[in-house]
Design an enzyme around this catalytic site. Structure first.
Site, PDB file in Angstrom:
ATOM      1  N   ASP A 141      -3.484 -18.025   1.777  1.00 13.95           N
ATOM      2  CA  ASP A 141      -4.651 -18.807   0.845  1.00 13.95           C
ATOM      3  C   ASP A 141      -5.095 -19.838   1.917  1.00 13.95           C
ATOM      4  O   ASP A 141      -6.605 -19.779   2.389  1.00 13.95           O
ATOM      5  CB  ASP A 141      -4.648 -19.421   0.050  1.00 13.95           C
ATOM      6  CG  ASP A 141      -3.191 -19.867   0.000  1.00 13.95           C
ATOM      7  OD1 ASP A 141      -2.439 -20.251   0.616  1.00 13.95           O
ATOM      8  OD2 ASP A 141      -2.583 -20.639  -1.586  1.00 13.95           O
ATOM      9  N   LYS A 163       3.055 -15.424   2.278  1.00 10.43           N
ATOM     10  CA  LYS A 163       3.153 -16.696   1.167  1.00 10.43           C
ATOM     11  C   LYS A 163       4.412 -16.472   1.012  1.00 10.43           C
ATOM     12  O   LYS A 163       4.956 -16.387  -0.234  1.00 10.43           O
ATOM     13  CB  LYS A 163       2.251 -15.420   0.509  1.00 10.43           C
ATOM     14  CG  LYS A 163       2.059 -16.233  -1.186  1.00 10.43           C
ATOM     15  CD  LYS A 163       0.575 -17.405  -0.998  1.00 10.43           C
ATOM     16  CE  LYS A 163       0.692 -17.775  -2.398  1.00 10.43           C
ATOM     17  NZ  LYS A 163      -0.268 -18.734  -1.979  1.00 10.43           N
ATOM     18  N   ASP A 212      -5.893  -6.777   5.797  1.00  9.60           N
ATOM     19  CA  ASP A 212      -6.794  -6.009   5.511  1.00  9.60           C
ATOM     20  C   ASP A 212      -7.434  -6.854   5.249  1.00  9.60           C
ATOM     21  O   ASP A 212      -8.655  -6.594   5.352  1.00  9.60           O
ATOM     22  CB  ASP A 212      -6.147  -5.165   4.226  1.00  9.60           C
ATOM     23  CG  ASP A 212      -7.522  -3.856   3.656  1.00  9.60           C
ATOM     24  OD1 ASP A 212      -8.424  -4.076   4.449  1.00  9.60           O
ATOM     25  OD2 ASP A 212      -7.322  -3.748   2.861  1.00  9.60           O
ATOM     26  N   ASP A 254     -11.354  -8.501   7.037  1.00  9.99           N
ATOM     27  CA  ASP A 254     -12.566  -8.704   6.256  1.00  9.99           C
ATOM     28  C   ASP A 254     -13.604  -9.716   7.378  1.00  9.99           C
ATOM     29  O   ASP A 254     -14.641  -9.504   7.483  1.00  9.99           O
ATOM     30  CB  ASP A 254     -12.802  -7.711   5.555  1.00  9.99           C
ATOM     31  CG  ASP A 254     -12.919  -6.162   4.865  1.00  9.99           C
ATOM     32  OD1 ASP A 254     -12.373  -5.630   6.414  1.00  9.99           O
ATOM     33  OD2 ASP A 254     -14.016  -6.169   4.298  1.00  9.99           O
ATOM     34  N   TYR A 266       0.893  -1.133   0.212  1.00  7.26           N
ATOM     35  CA  TYR A 266       0.205  -0.179  -0.221  1.00  7.26           C
ATOM     36  C   TYR A 266       1.068   1.250  -0.005  1.00  7.26           C
ATOM     37  O   TYR A 266       0.273   2.155  -0.251  1.00  7.26           O
ATOM     38  CB  TYR A 266      -1.053   0.319   1.211  1.00  7.26           C
ATOM     39  CG  TYR A 266      -2.155  -0.761   1.322  1.00  7.26           C
ATOM     40  CD1 TYR A 266      -2.187  -2.187   0.077  1.00  7.26           C
ATOM     41  CD2 TYR A 266      -3.003  -1.253   2.461  1.00  7.26           C
ATOM     42  CE1 TYR A 266      -3.349  -3.042   0.504  1.00  7.26           C
ATOM     43  CE2 TYR A 266      -3.943  -2.108   1.701  1.00  7.26           C
ATOM     44  CZ  TYR A 266      -3.704  -3.207   1.013  1.00  7.26           C
ATOM     45  OH  TYR A 266      -5.323  -3.890   1.285  1.00  7.26           O
TER      46      TYR A 266
HETATM   47  C1  IPM Z   1      -9.233  -1.119   5.429  1.00  3.20           C
HETATM   48  C2  IPM Z   1      -9.912  -0.031   4.860  1.00  3.20           C
HETATM   49  C3  IPM Z   1      -8.746   0.832   4.060  1.00  3.20           C
HETATM   50  C4  IPM Z   1      -6.968  -0.217   4.228  1.00  3.20           C
HETATM   51  C5  IPM Z   1      -8.506   1.238   2.529  1.00  3.20           C
HETATM   52  C6  IPM Z   1      -9.821   2.323   2.895  1.00  3.20           C
HETATM   53  C7  IPM Z   1      -7.308   2.371   2.361  1.00  3.20           C
HETATM   54  O1  IPM Z   1      -9.924  -1.447   3.778  1.00  3.20           O
HETATM   55  O2  IPM Z   1      -8.687  -0.113   7.292  1.00  3.20           O
HETATM   56  O3  IPM Z   1      -9.271  -1.807   6.468  1.00  3.20           O
HETATM   57  O4  IPM Z   1      -7.196  -1.037   3.199  1.00  3.20           O
HETATM   58  O5  IPM Z   1      -6.266  -0.422   4.551  1.00  3.20           O
HETATM   59 MG    MG Z   2     -10.107  -3.283   4.753  1.00  9.67          MG
END
Ligand code: IPM
Ligand code: MG
Length: 357
Positions: A218, A186, A242, A246, A138
């Site tokens: 994975d 990975k 990231d 989620d 990133y």
């Molecule tokens: C998070 C979000 C951010 C990230 C994005 C919006 C840049 O997805 O905080 O997880 O990838 O860190």
């Molecule tokens: Mg995120």
């Protein structure tokens, strides 16, 4: 001791959920001074920058930051892209404030066990993703386009020092929890992952009380669905963290439940940190009182735990959240038959009631 908290409500549902977190923090009776500043799309609208200088200055002068969420269709196509809330706001604030350790606990809440998409009994989990937040793909340079835009590239780059400091954080957290750390990478493909394994293997010898394992990303994505209860601390790099956070959040039933802390090194004994829900700005439901404020409220609890070093008050908030859910109070995202739908601010009020009880 008195603390100063910078409040950055941001965009979309950010202001609604942040207001509830502030309400709950005020109800704890702790001595906190709040000051608000524009950030994200709101920063752009205010002064043409997603991270205005005055906002960054306020953050630097505070002990902690409470952030809502940023972004929305209004700012999605701004050029140059550094004017967009995510690239020009969220990423630079993390980098500027050296918030390299992103802690994302994902814990099944008993009253919400039916909200999980996993079969009953399969979703019990209590883990924390320790995600490196200021390095990796990133942030790596060079990045860009060539061949008239037909070729695109990003760079995944990590230094030993960057991996070292987040790994130590991971082990320290493991010591305070279930003493199990799984490093996810990975390494069968990526050079950066091989560096991570090297560093984690070395540092593991300093933490013999923690049982350390390694898993490929994975496989980890699959194992999280198969048996999320097997994990305690998941230590990983920026992009993998990231994605996995989620995934883990959904196992709890809703993205609207997951808090996070992004912390730096302690300064004069105080851990500087930015606290924000993992969810985004959800522009589709903004302003309707439908947003779930629990992730923001639980982020405030993490602030008490890490920056205020007040585990007792943090626990009070967590217990109040569980108590409100036990009374079958639900925001729309976690509604199920036999429960009552309430608004964002009614949920905040319910938590405050439980705190006072
Ligand atoms: C998070 C979000 C951010 C990230 C994005 C919006 C840049 O997805 O905080 O997880 O990838 O860190
Ligand atoms: Mg995120």
């Amino acid at each position: 001791m008195s603390f100063k908290v910078a409040v950055l409500p941001g965009d979309g549902i950010g202001p609604e959920v942040t207001a509830e977190a502030v309400k709950v923090l005020k109800a704890t009776g702790l001595s906190i001074e709040f000051e608000e500043a524009p950030f994200g799309g709101a920063g752009y609208d205010d002064c043409g920058e997603p991270l205005p200088t005055k906002t960054l200055d306020l953050c630097k002068a505070s002990d902690a930051i409470l952030l809502g969420a940023v972004g929305g269709p209004k700012w999605d196509n701004l050029e140059p892209i550094t004017k967009r809330p995510e690239i020009g706001g969220l990423l630079p604030i993390r980098r500027e404030l050296n918030l390299y350790a992103n802690l994302r606990p994902a814990k099944t809440l008993k009253p919400l066990i039916h909200a999980s998409p996993l079969k009953e009994g399969r979703s019990m989990m209590d883990l924390i993703v320790v995600r490196e937040l200021t390095g990796g793909i990133y942030f790596g340079e060079p990045r860009g386009r060539r061949d008239n835009g037909d070729t695109a590239y990003d760079t995944c780059l990590y230094t030993r020092a960057e991996v070292d400091r987040i790994t130590r954080r991971g082990f320290e957290i493991a010591l305070q929890r279930g003493r199990k750390l799984c490093a996810v990478d990975k390494s069968n493909v990526l050079e950066t992952s091989r560096l991570w394994r090297e560093v984690v293997t070395e540092i593991a010898t300093e933490f013999p009380q923690v049982s350390t394992s390694f898993m490929l990303i994975d496989n980890c994505a699959m194992q999280l669905i198969r048996d999320p209860g097997q994990f305690d601390v998941i230590l990983t790099e920026n992009m993998f963290g990231d994605i996995l956070s989620d995934e883990a959040s959904m196992i709890t039933g809703s993205l609207g439940l997951l808090p996070s802390a992004s912390i730096s090194d302690p300064k004069n004994g105080v851990v500087f940190g930015l606290y924000e829900p993992v969810h985004g700005s959800a522009p589709d439901i903004a302003g309707q009182g439908r947003a779930n404020p629990l992730a923001a409220i639980l982020s405030a609890a993490m602030m008490l735990q890490y920056t205020f070093n007040d585990t007792e008050s943090a626990l009070r908030i967590e217990n109040a959240v569980e108590a409100a859910l036990n009374q079958k109070l639900r925001t729309a995202d976690i509604f199920e038959k036999g429960t009552e739908i309430i608004t964002t601010s009614e949920m905040g009020d319910a938590i405050v009631r439980e705190l006072m009880a």
